[in-house]
Design a protein around this motif. Sequence first.
Motif, PDB file in Angstrom:
ATOM      1  N   ALA A  64       0.844  -1.188   0.000  1.00 48.29           N
ATOM      2  CA  ALA A  64       0.000   0.000   0.000  1.00 48.29           C
ATOM      3  C   ALA A  64       0.883   1.243   0.000  1.00 48.29           C
ATOM      4  CB  ALA A  64      -0.905   0.003   1.227  1.00 48.29           C
ATOM      5  N   VAL A  65       0.422   2.278  -0.702  1.00 40.52           N
ATOM      6  CA  VAL A  65       1.114   3.560  -0.714  1.00 40.52           C
ATOM      7  C   VAL A  65       0.121   4.623  -0.238  1.00 40.52           C
ATOM      8  CG1 VAL A  65       2.283   5.299  -2.123  1.00 40.52           C
ATOM      9  CG2 VAL A  65       2.628   2.866  -2.606  1.00 40.52           C
ATOM     10  N   ILE A  66       0.494   5.316   0.823  1.00 39.30           N
ATOM     11  CA  ILE A  66      -0.362   6.388   1.349  1.00 39.30           C
ATOM     12  C   ILE A  66      -0.102   7.624   0.492  1.00 39.30           C
ATOM     13  CG2 ILE A  66      -0.960   7.792   3.358  1.00 39.30           C
ATOM     14  CD1 ILE A  66       0.277   5.477   5.076  1.00 39.30           C
ATOM     15  N   ASP A  67      -1.085   7.967  -0.346  1.00 38.07           N
ATOM     16  CA  ASP A  67      -0.939   9.078  -1.284  1.00 38.07           C
ATOM     17  C   ASP A  67      -1.212  10.432  -0.631  1.00 38.07           C
ATOM     18  OD1 ASP A  67      -0.464   7.338  -3.523  1.00 38.07           O
ATOM     19  OD2 ASP A  67      -2.611   6.905  -3.534  1.00 38.07           O
ATOM     20  N   ARG A  68      -2.151  10.450   0.302  1.00 33.77           N
ATOM     21  CA  ARG A  68      -2.512  11.702   0.973  1.00 33.77           C
ATOM     22  C   ARG A  68      -2.905  11.396   2.403  1.00 33.77           C
ATOM     23  NH1 ARG A  68      -7.256  13.481  -1.489  1.00 33.77           N
ATOM     24  NH2 ARG A  68      -8.452  13.331   0.405  1.00 33.77           N
ATOM     25  N   PHE A  69      -2.499  12.273   3.333  1.00 36.37           N
ATOM     26  CA  PHE A  69      -2.840  12.103   4.746  1.00 36.37           C
ATOM     27  C   PHE A  69      -2.952  13.484   5.369  1.00 36.37           C
ATOM     28  CE2 PHE A  69      -3.245   9.497   8.435  1.00 36.37           C
ATOM     29  CZ  PHE A  69      -2.720  10.230   9.483  1.00 36.37           C
ATOM     30  N   ASP A  70      -4.176  13.925   5.608  1.00 31.24           N
ATOM     31  CA  ASP A  70      -4.448  15.240   6.203  1.00 31.24           C
ATOM     32  C   ASP A  70      -5.266  15.032   7.468  1.00 31.24           C
ATOM     33  OD1 ASP A  70      -3.330  16.805   4.054  1.00 31.24           O
ATOM     34  OD2 ASP A  70      -5.111  16.337   2.885  1.00 31.24           O
ATOM     35  N   VAL A  71      -4.635  15.254   8.624  1.00 35.31           N
ATOM     36  CA  VAL A  71      -5.326  15.083   9.900  1.00 35.31           C
ATOM     37  C   VAL A  71      -4.972  16.255  10.811  1.00 35.31           C
ATOM     38  CG1 VAL A  71      -5.607  13.604  11.926  1.00 35.31           C
ATOM     39  CG2 VAL A  71      -5.327  12.573   9.687  1.00 35.31           C
ATOM     40  N   VAL A  72      -5.963  16.736  11.550  1.00 35.49           N
ATOM     41  CA  VAL A  72      -5.803  17.886  12.432  1.00 35.49           C
ATOM     42  C   VAL A  72      -4.993  17.520  13.677  1.00 35.49           C
ATOM     43  CG1 VAL A  72      -7.067  19.541  13.874  1.00 35.49           C
ATOM     44  CG2 VAL A  72      -7.981  18.887  11.655  1.00 35.49           C
ATOM     45  N   GLY A  73      -4.002  18.354  13.989  1.00 36.88           N
ATOM     46  CA  GLY A  73      -3.268  18.290  15.251  1.00 36.88           C
ATOM     47  C   GLY A  73      -2.649  16.962  15.606  1.00 36.88           C
ATOM     48  N   GLU A  74      -2.634  16.677  16.907  1.00 44.55           N
ATOM     49  CA  GLU A  74      -1.982  15.463  17.417  1.00 44.55           C
ATOM     50  C   GLU A  74      -2.783  14.195  17.158  1.00 44.55           C
ATOM     51  OE1 GLU A  74      -4.548  16.891  20.814  1.00 44.55           O
ATOM     52  OE2 GLU A  74      -2.974  17.917  19.741  1.00 44.55           O
ATOM     53  N   LEU A  75      -3.942  14.309  16.536  1.00 44.54           N
ATOM     54  CA  LEU A  75      -4.746  13.131  16.217  1.00 44.54           C
ATOM     55  C   LEU A  75      -4.162  12.356  15.030  1.00 44.54           C
ATOM     56  CD1 LEU A  75      -8.276  14.735  16.600  1.00 44.54           C
ATOM     57  CD2 LEU A  75      -7.026  13.362  18.264  1.00 44.54           C
ATOM     58  N   GLY A  76      -3.163  12.926  14.364  1.00 45.69           N
ATOM     59  CA  GLY A  76      -2.534  12.280  13.220  1.00 45.69           C
ATOM     60  C   GLY A  76      -1.885  10.956  13.567  1.00 45.69           C
ATOM     61  N   GLU A  77      -1.215  10.881  14.703  1.00 45.34           N
ATOM     62  CA  GLU A  77      -0.521   9.651  15.099  1.00 45.34           C
ATOM     63  C   GLU A  77      -1.499   8.506  15.336  1.00 45.34           C
ATOM     64  OE1 GLU A  77       2.468   8.089  18.617  1.00 45.34           O
ATOM     65  OE2 GLU A  77       2.412  10.239  18.158  1.00 45.34           O
ATOM     66  N   VAL A  78      -2.580   8.786  16.037  1.00 48.65           N
ATOM     67  CA  VAL A  78      -3.597   7.767  16.310  1.00 48.65           C
ATOM     68  C   VAL A  78      -4.282   7.338  15.016  1.00 48.65           C
ATOM     69  CG1 VAL A  78      -5.765   7.293  17.523  1.00 48.65           C
ATOM     70  CG2 VAL A  78      -3.979   8.604  18.652  1.00 48.65           C
ATOM     71  N   SER A  79      -4.587   8.302  14.158  1.00 44.56           N
ATOM     72  CA  SER A  79      -5.233   8.002  12.883  1.00 44.56           C
ATOM     73  C   SER A  79      -4.328   7.152  12.001  1.00 44.56           C
ATOM     74  CB  SER A  79      -5.598   9.303  12.163  1.00 44.56           C
ATOM     75  OG  SER A  79      -6.487  10.073  12.944  1.00 44.56           O
ATOM     76  N   MET A  80      -3.033   7.458  11.983  1.00 41.25           N
ATOM     77  CA  MET A  80      -2.089   6.688  11.182  1.00 41.25           C
ATOM     78  C   MET A  80      -1.993   5.250  11.695  1.00 41.25           C
ATOM     79  SD  MET A  80      -0.028   6.503   8.597  1.00 41.25           S
ATOM     80  CE  MET A  80       0.436   8.135   8.066  1.00 41.25           C
TER      81      MET A  80
END
Length: 108
Positions: A64-80
């Motif tokens: 898999a290749v993550i083409d785009r990843f836009d997440v607000v603030g520190e929630l990016g780590e959990v979302s990833m």
Amino acid sequence: MMQSISMKVNPLYSDMDMSIQFHFEFSKGDCKVGEAMVSTYAMDNKVTYRKSQVGTQASIEKCAVIDRFDVVGELGEVSMKKLRHFMKVIGMKEVHCGYELNRESVGN
């Protein structure tokens, strides 16, 4: 913390590069906090054979290749973490980042 973020997955098929793409939406409560787009590809025609009671099955290893990843603030780590876990569950051998990380500061 992972339970406080919900993830909605929308699979799409791309005729152009013959891949399956996944659009992810991340939410906290009723508020959308981000999204991502991931493409999946076969890995160099690598085929894995598994023997079972029914017979031998062939499966093509995929990445898999993550083409785009836009997440607000520190929630990016959990979302990833949620996104990577999902990709492993559906059988992606590798997950690569083909994007520039875009995170908005909560204070801005």
